[in-house]
Design an enzyme around this catalytic site. Structure first.
Site, PDB file in Angstrom:
ATOM      1  N   GLU A  54       0.806  -1.218   0.095  1.00 16.65           N
ATOM      2  CA  GLU A  54      -0.010   0.054   0.057  1.00 16.65           C
ATOM      3  C   GLU A  54       0.931   1.428   0.012  1.00 16.65           C
ATOM      4  O   GLU A  54       1.831   1.461   0.813  1.00 16.65           O
ATOM      5  CB  GLU A  54      -0.919  -0.028   1.349  1.00 16.65           C
ATOM      6  CG  GLU A  54      -0.463   0.039   2.613  1.00 16.65           C
ATOM      7  CD  GLU A  54      -1.124   0.584   3.535  1.00 16.65           C
ATOM      8  OE1 GLU A  54      -1.499   1.677   3.796  1.00 16.65           O
ATOM      9  OE2 GLU A  54      -1.777  -0.293   4.246  1.00 16.65           O
ATOM     10  N   LYS A 143      -8.338  -4.526   9.908  1.00 14.82           N
ATOM     11  CA  LYS A 143      -7.086  -3.864  10.199  1.00 14.82           C
ATOM     12  C   LYS A 143      -7.177  -3.435  11.830  1.00 14.82           C
ATOM     13  O   LYS A 143      -7.960  -2.354  11.953  1.00 14.82           O
ATOM     14  CB  LYS A 143      -6.855  -2.727   9.348  1.00 14.82           C
ATOM     15  CG  LYS A 143      -5.650  -1.714  10.015  1.00 14.82           C
ATOM     16  CD  LYS A 143      -5.265  -0.846   8.817  1.00 14.82           C
ATOM     17  CE  LYS A 143      -4.214   0.509   9.363  1.00 14.82           C
ATOM     18  NZ  LYS A 143      -4.127   1.689   8.582  1.00 14.82           N
TER      19      LYS A 143
END
Length: 227
Positions: A54, A143
């Site tokens: 990411e 997450k």
């Protein structure tokens, strides 16, 4: 027999993200990376075994970095954005070819937008209420952020109600040597930030860090199985 709790949770994971996490459950967070260095760093990560990368949107020219990296990486590598805060950001990630949305929060509109665009999503959650709401909106990976605050004990407590097939991924303060207790408690993988990449690191340095994390994961898995 499938438990009632498991069947009550809507969960239809993104195939590409599921495969990437099965291959290597470590997500590289390249906060501050620049587009001229992104391909070399991405190649170093993939060579080490990583399959999810990411680029946080508070990095320089992040969408261009995502576009360049996505074009250079193998198809089985998930490439996308972190620190995604709005639906408009999701659309822009999709426009440049990204396939992963990672968030510090769990805004339902952003999670749903990622799902609608066919992108993998990993919203940030800090409570079971947020976790189950994110799953209801189509989240693929939960997450757990920040991991320093949530702790190993919290991961273990969550696993009493979150089925094992739903990935729990602690992010924040993870190093190559502290993954074992989290795995033993029920974590599925980890998001890796400054211990993996800091602005100014060379591709060679990132590759060395990545290999240390992969080796640490192997050791941590062995430790978790032994408990």
């Amino acid at each position: 027999m499938t438990s009632p709790a498991a069947t009550a949770i809507p969960y239809h994971p993104h195939a590409g993200l599921h495969a990437a996490m099965q291959a290597c459950p470590l997500i590289a967070i390249l906060r501050g990376v620049q587009k001229h260095e992104i391909v070399a760093i991405g190649e170093a990560l993939v060579d080490a075994g990583f399959r999810a990368i990411e680029v946080p949107l508070n990095s320089p020219d992040p969408f261009e970095s995502i576009r360049v990296l996505r074009a250079a990486m193998p198809k089985d590598v998930m490439v996308g954005a972190g620190t995604v805060l709005s639906v408009e950001h999701v659309y822009e990630v999709a426009r440049v070819g990204g396939d992963l949305i990672v968030m510090p929060h769990s805004d339902p509109a952003v999670v749903r937008a990622a799902k609608a665009k066919g992108l993998g999503s990993s919203p940030g959650v800090a409570t079971p209420t947020e976790a189950f709401a994110a799953l209801s909106n189509g989240a693929d990976v939960l997450k757990m952020f920040p991991a320093e605050q949530l702790s190993v004990s919290v991961v273990k407590a969550w696993r009493a109600v979150v089925p094992m097939h739903v990935p729990l991924v602690p992010v924040g303060g993870i190093t190559p040597t502290n993954m074992g207790p989290f795995l033993a408690a029920g974590a599925s993988g980890f998001g890796l930030g400054s211990a993996l990449y800091k602005p100014g690191n060379t591709a060679e340095e990132v590759g060395a860090n990545a290999r240390a994390f992969v080796a640490g994961l192997k050791t941590a898995r062995a430790e978790a199985l032994a408990k």
